[in-house]
Scaffold this active site. Sequence first.
Site, PDB file in Angstrom:
ATOM      1  N   GLY A 184       0.866  -1.176   0.000  1.00 64.96           N
ATOM      2  CA  GLY A 184       0.000   0.000   0.000  1.00 64.96           C
ATOM      3  C   GLY A 184       0.897   1.218   0.000  1.00 64.96           C
ATOM      4  N   GLU A 244       9.256  -7.304  -9.709  1.00 62.55           N
ATOM      5  CA  GLU A 244       8.000  -8.020  -9.445  1.00 62.55           C
ATOM      6  C   GLU A 244       8.157  -9.486  -9.840  1.00 62.55           C
ATOM      7  OE1 GLU A 244       5.001  -5.828 -11.562  1.00 62.55           O
ATOM      8  OE2 GLU A 244       4.995  -4.219 -10.075  1.00 62.55           O
ATOM      9  N   HIS A 251       9.048  -3.450  -6.511  1.00 62.53           N
ATOM     10  CA  HIS A 251       8.479  -3.092  -7.826  1.00 62.53           C
ATOM     11  C   HIS A 251       9.560  -2.451  -8.703  1.00 62.53           C
ATOM     12  CE1 HIS A 251       4.241  -3.696  -6.587  1.00 62.53           C
ATOM     13  NE2 HIS A 251       4.532  -3.047  -5.481  1.00 62.53           N
ATOM     14  N   SER A 256       5.825  -5.420  -0.983  1.00 61.90           N
ATOM     15  CA  SER A 256       5.803  -4.012  -1.398  1.00 61.90           C
ATOM     16  C   SER A 256       6.106  -3.072  -0.228  1.00 61.90           C
ATOM     17  CB  SER A 256       4.455  -3.740  -2.066  1.00 61.90           C
ATOM     18  OG  SER A 256       4.453  -2.518  -2.740  1.00 61.90           O
ATOM     19  N   ALA A 257       5.174  -2.256   0.220  1.00 61.91           N
ATOM     20  CA  ALA A 257       5.433  -1.362   1.363  1.00 61.91           C
ATOM     21  C   ALA A 257       5.893  -2.152   2.588  1.00 61.91           C
ATOM     22  CB  ALA A 257       4.176  -0.559   1.695  1.00 61.91           C
TER      23      ALA A 257
END
Lengths: 238, 238
Positions: free
Chosen positions: A92, A196, A161, A124-125
């Site tokens: 997020g 990714e 990413h 991700s985050a």
Amino acid sequence: MNERNLLIVSTSTVHGKPYLSYCEETIKSFFEGAKEVIFIPYARPGGISHDEYTAIAAKKFNELGFKMRGLHEFEDPKSALAVASGVFTGGGNTFVLLDQLQKLGLIETIKTRVSEGMKYMGTSAGSNITGLTINTTNDMPIAHPETLDALALVPFNLNPHYLDPDPTSKHMGETRETRIKEFHTYNNQIVVGLREGSWLRVEGEYIRLEGPLSARIFEQGKAPYELTPEDDFNFLLK
Amino acid sequence: MNERNLLIVSTSTVHGKPYLSYCEETIKSFFEGAKEVIFIPYARPGGISHDEYTAIAAKKFNELGFKMRGLHEFEDPKSALAVASGVFTGGGNTFVLLDQLQKLGLIETIKTRVSEGMKYMGTSAGSNITGLTINTTNDMPIAHPETLDALALVPFNLNPHYLDPDPTSKHMGETRETRIKEFHTYNNQIVVGLREGSWLRVEGEYIRLEGPLSARIFEQGKAPYELTPEDDFNFLLK
């Protein structure tokens, strides 16, 4: 001795496949033996609520055989983490996530519990915050944490990413590589560009890259270079 | 009465053309009558030095008939701004730029001088800081300003280099539109997505879009919409 046991995943979702499906075997074996995995929903992708986000993650984890509750469901998140055997922090917005962990006073709690062996998975985050700082996030700074210092579960920075420059692009915004080079004007820690479909697996003093792709390594004052899953990554933990 | 006179440009360079060439007629007429334009080089694109960056901007401004010195060349930047008739803030990293302006105590100086009629032109990061905050920058947070509050020369936020989603992309990072929607989970000011090749011209209580493209307007709780150079933008200053 640092008992860290980490799964640092670039993205929850790869193009054209359902949420977390491409790495589900890895998740199953990573959390094997955990009665319940605690979900940290604070990054709120697209601004969704903690309940909504937890429902998405729990659906997948339930399928894989794990119970899951959101950390926000506990009256005292510190106590919940004190007994948790595994944690998954979803993606997020990295600023929103770090800001919330700081406000709840959970940074030291997570660091301590990870060093004691609590399993930690991030996407991700949730992966970004395993690094020294979040200075190399791609996210928009929609919140303003007191400091960008993160969990420092590993002694380098992440760029999830990671995106190669598009040679056909006519857009003049900076490429990811340019941004990370700018970062190295002011900072000297290594940055791992994690594409990714890739993840880092850390156990104590050992780290390896998994997935089908290579990672791009940025060191201050050096040309960026590629390392494959066959290469030695352990120098990153020295 | 606010005497602001602003040129808020999305990008210094459009694909395939030399630095600032696509908007040089606009720059010439904007700064007409200014003996000298002060360049603010603090955004340091790619980490270049203030001298190097100033040389690039000055070369172009000299061609257009303006003298130019970098603000970093003055022993007392506040005094330099106190008598300047025009300022140009170049692009680079918005966090680095704002951090430096805060550390030098120049935020209030620039705001006051702009309200008195000092002409202000920005590109990219230099445009970002004309908004209420830099929460909607695209840049990597390689510095950590004390606050993200910016010059607030206009009562909305900017997103320069606005980029439409690429329907063919297989990358799972958030689109620009998703990021701005996330911003509106926590903030209610309007965001103007300014595409490369566009600029906003502000004179007192009047504002218009110039260049060949439309701009994308993001309001909290509304679907984003497009406004063209023919449309009325003055509501943005209300």
